[in-house]
Design a protein around this motif. Structure first.
Motif, PDB file in Angstrom:
ATOM      1  N   THR A 137       0.823  -1.212   0.000  1.00 40.58           N
ATOM      2  CA  THR A 137       0.000   0.000   0.000  1.00 40.58           C
ATOM      3  C   THR A 137       0.858   1.264   0.000  1.00 40.58           C
ATOM      4  O   THR A 137       0.437   2.301  -0.517  1.00 40.58           O
ATOM      5  CB  THR A 137      -0.960   0.006   1.209  1.00 40.58           C
ATOM      6  OG1 THR A 137      -0.217  -0.198   2.418  1.00 40.58           O
ATOM      7  CG2 THR A 137      -2.017  -1.068   1.071  1.00 40.58           C
ATOM      8  N   LEU A 147       1.417   2.091  -3.461  1.00 42.05           N
ATOM      9  CA  LEU A 147       0.207   2.686  -4.035  1.00 42.05           C
ATOM     10  C   LEU A 147       0.100   4.160  -3.657  1.00 42.05           C
ATOM     11  O   LEU A 147      -0.344   4.988  -4.461  1.00 42.05           O
ATOM     12  CB  LEU A 147      -1.020   1.919  -3.532  1.00 42.05           C
ATOM     13  CG  LEU A 147      -2.371   2.219  -4.185  1.00 42.05           C
ATOM     14  CD1 LEU A 147      -2.344   1.866  -5.668  1.00 42.05           C
ATOM     15  CD2 LEU A 147      -3.473   1.440  -3.483  1.00 42.05           C
ATOM     16  N   ALA A 148       0.503   4.493  -2.420  1.00 41.64           N
ATOM     17  CA  ALA A 148       0.396   5.868  -1.930  1.00 41.64           C
ATOM     18  C   ALA A 148       1.613   6.723  -2.283  1.00 41.64           C
ATOM     19  O   ALA A 148       1.633   7.927  -1.981  1.00 41.64           O
ATOM     20  CB  ALA A 148       0.201   5.851  -0.415  1.00 41.64           C
ATOM     21  N   ALA A 158      -2.700  -0.512   6.019  1.00 42.16           N
ATOM     22  CA  ALA A 158      -3.149   0.335   4.905  1.00 42.16           C
ATOM     23  C   ALA A 158      -3.452   1.757   5.374  1.00 42.16           C
ATOM     24  O   ALA A 158      -3.157   2.733   4.678  1.00 42.16           O
ATOM     25  CB  ALA A 158      -4.379  -0.288   4.244  1.00 42.16           C
ATOM     26  N   SER A 184      -0.492   3.841   5.609  1.00 38.75           N
ATOM     27  CA  SER A 184       0.027   4.221   4.290  1.00 38.75           C
ATOM     28  C   SER A 184      -0.764   5.367   3.676  1.00 38.75           C
ATOM     29  O   SER A 184      -0.421   5.858   2.602  1.00 38.75           O
ATOM     30  CB  SER A 184      -0.001   3.018   3.331  1.00 38.75           C
ATOM     31  OG  SER A 184       0.892   2.013   3.744  1.00 38.75           O
ATOM     32  N   VAL A 204      -3.749   5.395   2.299  1.00 34.08           N
ATOM     33  CA  VAL A 204      -4.429   5.082   1.038  1.00 34.08           C
ATOM     34  C   VAL A 204      -5.910   5.442   1.155  1.00 34.08           C
ATOM     35  O   VAL A 204      -6.407   5.764   2.239  1.00 34.08           O
ATOM     36  CB  VAL A 204      -4.279   3.584   0.669  1.00 34.08           C
ATOM     37  CG1 VAL A 204      -2.837   3.249   0.387  1.00 34.08           C
ATOM     38  CG2 VAL A 204      -4.829   2.704   1.785  1.00 34.08           C
ATOM     39  N   GLU A 205      -6.618   5.370   0.040  1.00 38.16           N
ATOM     40  CA  GLU A 205      -8.056   5.635   0.043  1.00 38.16           C
ATOM     41  C   GLU A 205      -8.783   4.642   0.944  1.00 38.16           C
ATOM     42  O   GLU A 205      -8.346   3.496   1.102  1.00 38.16           O
ATOM     43  CB  GLU A 205      -8.604   5.537  -1.384  1.00 38.16           C
ATOM     44  CG  GLU A 205      -8.059   6.566  -2.362  1.00 38.16           C
ATOM     45  CD  GLU A 205      -8.515   7.984  -2.041  1.00 38.16           C
ATOM     46  OE1 GLU A 205      -9.618   8.124  -1.460  1.00 38.16           O
ATOM     47  OE2 GLU A 205      -7.776   8.928  -2.354  1.00 38.16           O
TER      48      GLU A 205
END
Length: 424
Positions: free
Chosen positions: A158, A161-162, A288, A291, A293-294
Motif C-alpha cells: 500500500t 500505491l500511496a 493500509a 500508508s 491510502v483511500e
C-alpha cells in the motif's frame, strides 16, 4: 490455480488466451507465469512472479510457448488494474507449481522481520524476571511471525500505491503490537485449553503455573495497548481495541457450545472470526491506514485479512484430523476431544448420525474418540472443509486486485496459496 477475468484489449497485441504453462522456454522469466486475456475455458498458473523490466509474459495458443512481450504504457496500466471485477478460482496442482516456502514468501520483508525479532523482547519491557522468562519462552517457541509479516507486506504494497518511499515508524510499531497481542492470546488460550505443549515446547502455564501465565498474558495485552495509544491514530486504536474484545467473545462463544452438535456453520465462522480472523483483518487494514491510502483500499485490505484468517482457521481445523501430534506440536484431534465443534465435524455430522451420539456422550466409551475421528475423515468432513478453505482463499485473492502488481502483492497472493498447500 485457475482464475477468470475480463477480456483485455492490449492495443497492438492480439487478444491472448489463458492456458496452462508447461514449457521451458528461456524467454519466460519464470516457470510459473502470469497470462492475461480471455480465460473463460482455460487455466492460468499464478505464483511468485518476475516480469523483467517492462515485459509481460504471455502464452499464445498458436505457438504453445512462453514469450516476453514489451509492455506499452497502456498495457501496463491495464495489467495494474486487472482484476477489479474478476472472480478467482483456485486449483492446486503440484505438477504445475512449486511448493511455497515461508522463507521465500517473506524474503521481500526479511529485514523488517529481523528488526522486529530483535525488538520484541525489549518492547515487552517487563522488569519482573518471571515475566521476562515467560515472554522468552513464547517468543522463542518457533513462531512463524506470520501476522507481523502480513503487516509488513501490506504496508509495503500500500505504501507503493500511496507513493511512500519507505515504511513509517507507525507501520513498524503496528507489526510489533500485533505480535504482542497474538502472543498474549496464545498464553491465555493455552490456559483455557489446559494445553501443555505449544509448537513442540512446554507452554508458559506448564512451566510457571496458571497464575503467572494469566498475569503474563494480561501484562502483554496491557503493554500492547500502551504502545497502541502512543500511535495517536484513533481509527487504528478503535480497530485493534475491538480485536481484544473479539478474543473474549470468541472464547465465550466456544465455551458455551462445547459438545453441541447443533452448531451451525455460520456460528463456527463467527467464532473463527472472533478468535483468528479479527486480528488478521485489523492488522492488514491498520497497515493500509498508516500508508494513507483511500478508504476503499483500506477496506479491501480488511476483507483480505478477514478471508485469509478464516481460510487459515479452517485449514488448521482440518490439520487437527490429518496430522500427527508431532507434526502439529500439540495433541492431534485435541479440539474434538474437548468438545469444540469445527468445520470438518459440522460437515461430517450431516452424513454420520452415529457421530452425534458419540460426541453428545462426551466420548465416555473407550475408543469412542478414535471412532469419531474416523467418521469425520470418512464422512466427507475433510473434503468439504477443504472446499470452504478454498472458497475463503478465492475471496482473499480477489480483495488484492486493488493493489498494483509488485513483489509485495505477489507475496500476499503466495501467502494465500501457502495456506492451501498445507492441506493439498
Amino acid at each position: 490455480m485457475m482464475m477468470s477475468c475480463r477480456n483485455i484489449d492490449l492495443g497492438g497485441t492480439s487478444v491472448l488466451d489463458l492456458m496452462p504453462c508447461g514449457c521451458s522456454s528461456s524467454s519466460s522469466p519464470t516457470t510459473r507465469g502470469i497470462f492475461f486475456g480471455n480465460c473463460s475455458k482455460t487455466v492460468c498458473s499464478i505464483g511468485r512472479r518476475s516480469y523483467g523490466a517492462g515485459n509481460l509474459v504471455f502464452l499464445r495458443r498458436d505457438s504453445g510457448s512462453c514469450k516476453a512481450i514489451p509492455a506499452k504504457p497502456k498495457e501496463s496500466a491495464l495489467v495494474n488494474g486487472l482484476g477489479e471485477d474478476k472472480t478467482v478460482m483456485i486449483n492446486l496442482r503440484q505438477e504445475s507449481r512449486k511448493p511455497i516456502s515461508l522463507e521465500s514468501l517473506f524474503e521481500v520483508v526479511a529485514d523488517d522481520l529481523q528488526s522486529l525479532n530483535d525488538n520484541l523482547l525489549s518492547i515487552v519491557g517487563a522488569e519482573n524476571p518471571v515475566l521476562i522468562s515467560a515472554a522468552e519462552q513464547i517468543f522463542s517457541a518457533g513462531g512463524k511471525r506470520m501476522r507481523p509479516g502480513l503487516v509488513f507486506l501490506v504496508s509495503q504494497a500500500t505504501a507503493e500505491l500511496a507513493g511512500l518511499k519507505e515504511l513509517t515508524v507507525e507501520h513498524r510499531r503496528l507489526a510489533e503490537i500485533i505480535e504482542m497481542i497474538h502472543t498474549a492470546s496464545l498464553i491465555h488460550d493455552d490456559v483455557l485449553d489446559e494445553s501443555d505443549m505449544r509448537r513442540g515446547k512446554e507452554t508458559v502455564h506448564e512451566l510457571f503455573g496458571t497464575r503467572v501465565a494469566v498475569l503474563a498474558g494480561d501484562f502483554m495485552f496491557a503493554q500492547a495497548s500502551w504502545y497502541l495509544a502512543n500511535l495517536e491514530n484513533l481509527e487504528v486504536i478503535k480497530l485493534i481495541s475491538q480485536v481484544i474484545k473479539d478474543f473474549a467473545s470468541g472464547e465465550i462463544k466456544q465455551a458455551s457450545s462445547l459438545f453441541d452438535c447443533d452448531v451451525k456453520l455460520d456460528d463456527y465462522l463467527l467464532k473463527s472470526y472472533y478468535k483468528t480472523a479479527s486480528l488478521v483483518a485489523a492488522s492488514t487494514k491498520g497497515a493500509a491506514i498508516f500508508s494513507s491510502v483511500e478508504s476503499e483500499v483500506a477496506e479491501q485490505m480488511y476483507q483480505f485479512g478477514k478471508n485469509l484468517g478464516l481460510s487459515f482457521q479452517v485449514v488448521d481445523d482440518i490439520l487437527d484430523f490429518t496430522q500427527s501430534s508431532e507434526q502439529l506440536g500439540k495433541p492431534a484431534a485435541n479440539d474434538l476431544a474437548k468438545g469444540n465443534i469445527t468445520a470438518p465435524v459440522i460437515f461430517a455430522l450431516e452424513n454420520e448420525p452415529r457421530l452425534r451420539e458419540i460426541i453428545e456422550s462426551e466420548f465416555c466409551e473407550p475408543g469412542s474418540l478414535e471412532e469419531a475421528i474416523e467418521m469425520v475423515r470418512s464422512g466427507g468432513g475433510i473434503k468439504r472443509a477443504q472446499e470452504l478453505a478454498k472458497e475463503k482463499a478465492e475471496l482473499a485473492l480477489t480483495n488484492l486486485s486493488c493493489l498494483p502488481r509488485s513483489g509485495f502483492r505477489s507475496a500476499l497472493e503466495d501467502m494465500v496459496m501457502f495456506n492451501l498447500e498445507r492441506i493439498d
